[in-house]
Design an enzyme around this catalytic site. Structure first.
Site, PDB file in Angstrom:
ATOM      1  N   ASP A  11       0.888  -1.152   0.000  1.00  0.00           N
ATOM      2  CA  ASP A  11       0.000   0.000   0.000  1.00  0.00           C
ATOM      3  C   ASP A  11       0.937   1.215   0.000  1.00  0.00           C
ATOM      4  O   ASP A  11       2.115   1.088   0.338  1.00  0.00           O
ATOM      5  CB  ASP A  11      -0.880  -0.037   1.260  1.00  0.00           C
ATOM      6  CG  ASP A  11      -1.661   1.244   1.446  1.00  0.00           C
ATOM      7  OD1 ASP A  11      -2.383   1.636   0.517  1.00  0.00           O
ATOM      8  OD2 ASP A  11      -1.532   1.858   2.515  1.00  0.00           O
ATOM      9  N   MET A  12       0.442   2.372  -0.355  1.00  0.00           N
ATOM     10  CA  MET A  12       1.319   3.543  -0.410  1.00  0.00           C
ATOM     11  C   MET A  12       1.099   4.485   0.768  1.00  0.00           C
ATOM     12  O   MET A  12       1.990   4.688   1.598  1.00  0.00           O
ATOM     13  CB  MET A  12       1.115   4.299  -1.727  1.00  0.00           C
ATOM     14  CG  MET A  12       2.086   5.453  -1.924  1.00  0.00           C
ATOM     15  SD  MET A  12       1.851   6.341  -3.486  1.00  0.00           S
ATOM     16  CE  MET A  12       0.344   7.248  -3.158  1.00  0.00           C
ATOM     17  N   ASP A  13      -0.095   5.076   0.856  1.00  0.00           N
ATOM     18  CA  ASP A  13      -0.367   6.098   1.872  1.00  0.00           C
ATOM     19  C   ASP A  13      -0.374   5.487   3.268  1.00  0.00           C
ATOM     20  O   ASP A  13      -1.180   4.608   3.560  1.00  0.00           O
ATOM     21  CB  ASP A  13      -1.707   6.771   1.587  1.00  0.00           C
ATOM     22  CG  ASP A  13      -1.706   7.481   0.236  1.00  0.00           C
ATOM     23  OD1 ASP A  13      -0.852   8.363   0.051  1.00  0.00           O
ATOM     24  OD2 ASP A  13      -2.552   7.143  -0.615  1.00  0.00           O
ATOM     25  N   ASP A 167      -1.543  -0.651   6.061  1.00  0.00           N
ATOM     26  CA  ASP A 167      -1.733   0.066   7.327  1.00  0.00           C
ATOM     27  C   ASP A 167      -3.209   0.314   7.626  1.00  0.00           C
ATOM     28  O   ASP A 167      -3.520   1.049   8.559  1.00  0.00           O
ATOM     29  CB  ASP A 167      -1.008   1.418   7.290  1.00  0.00           C
ATOM     30  CG  ASP A 167      -1.723   2.422   6.402  1.00  0.00           C
ATOM     31  OD1 ASP A 167      -1.867   3.576   6.827  1.00  0.00           O
ATOM     32  OD2 ASP A 167      -2.149   2.044   5.296  1.00  0.00           O
TER      33      ASP A 167
END
Length: 188
Positions: A11-13, A167
């Protein structure tokens, strides 16, 4: 440490990039134009959702007639203005660097594809990933498995041979639905 997996999906954010505070600031800025606000806890619960879905939740809470796609576009524009000044990589980027060239890797994000590409490029991380899948690349978003299944397809690795780093609860549900192992980075 993750050598038993053939593909790594991030995931990025909030996972590899510390963008969450800027996302919240962009929402506050845009919502203030309409005399609206949304508490941070409610936003956090929607982490991993596409921007229009978050806009829809906010609009519904106000019983407003605003268009969620228009509100989402305004938020994305505000975010783009702020993000490049403030974004920083998170410690998990060390895993990305450690597996560069050793395993195929992808980013699967609830952000728009162009935003993800631009941020990764800005931080010099784009070349570490074989694929980027954004919210506008799939029809069904997290907690549905489509984002991560598309990542696996693009990196040429069977879903059950992938591990996802996430997250957010929606992202973890998506990884489970895709039949992938996962790491809840909030516990690291």
């Amino acid at each position: 440490m993750y050598d038993s997996y053939d593909g790594l999906i991030f995931d990025m954010d909030g996972t590899i990039l510390d963008t969450e505070p800027t996302h919240r600031k962009a929402w506050r800025t845009v919502l203030a134009r309409y005399d609206m606000r949304f508490d941070d806890l409610s936003l956090i619960k929607l982490n991993g959702s596409p921007t229009w879905r978050i806009a829809e939740a906010i609009i519904n809470s106000y019983q407003s007639s605003l268009d969620p796609h228009q509100l989402a576009a305004e938020k994305t524009a505000a975010l783009k203005e702020m993000l490049f000044d403030s974004v920083q990589p998170l410690p998990l980027v060390d895993v990305v660097k450690a597996y560069r060239g050793k395993r195929p890797m992808a980013v699967g994000t609830g952000s728009e594809h162009a935003v993800a590409e631009a941020l990764l490029q800005h931080l010099g991380l784009r070349d570490y990933f074989d694929a980027v899948v954004g919210a506008d690349d799939v029809k069904r978003h997290k907690p549905e498995p489509d984002t991560f299944l598309r990542c696996a397809e693009l990196i040429g690795v069977a879903p059950e041979r992938c591990i996802v780093f996430e997250d957010a609860d929606f992202g973890i549900q998506a990884a489970q639905a895709a039949g992938m192992a996962f790491v809840d980075v909030r516990r690291l």
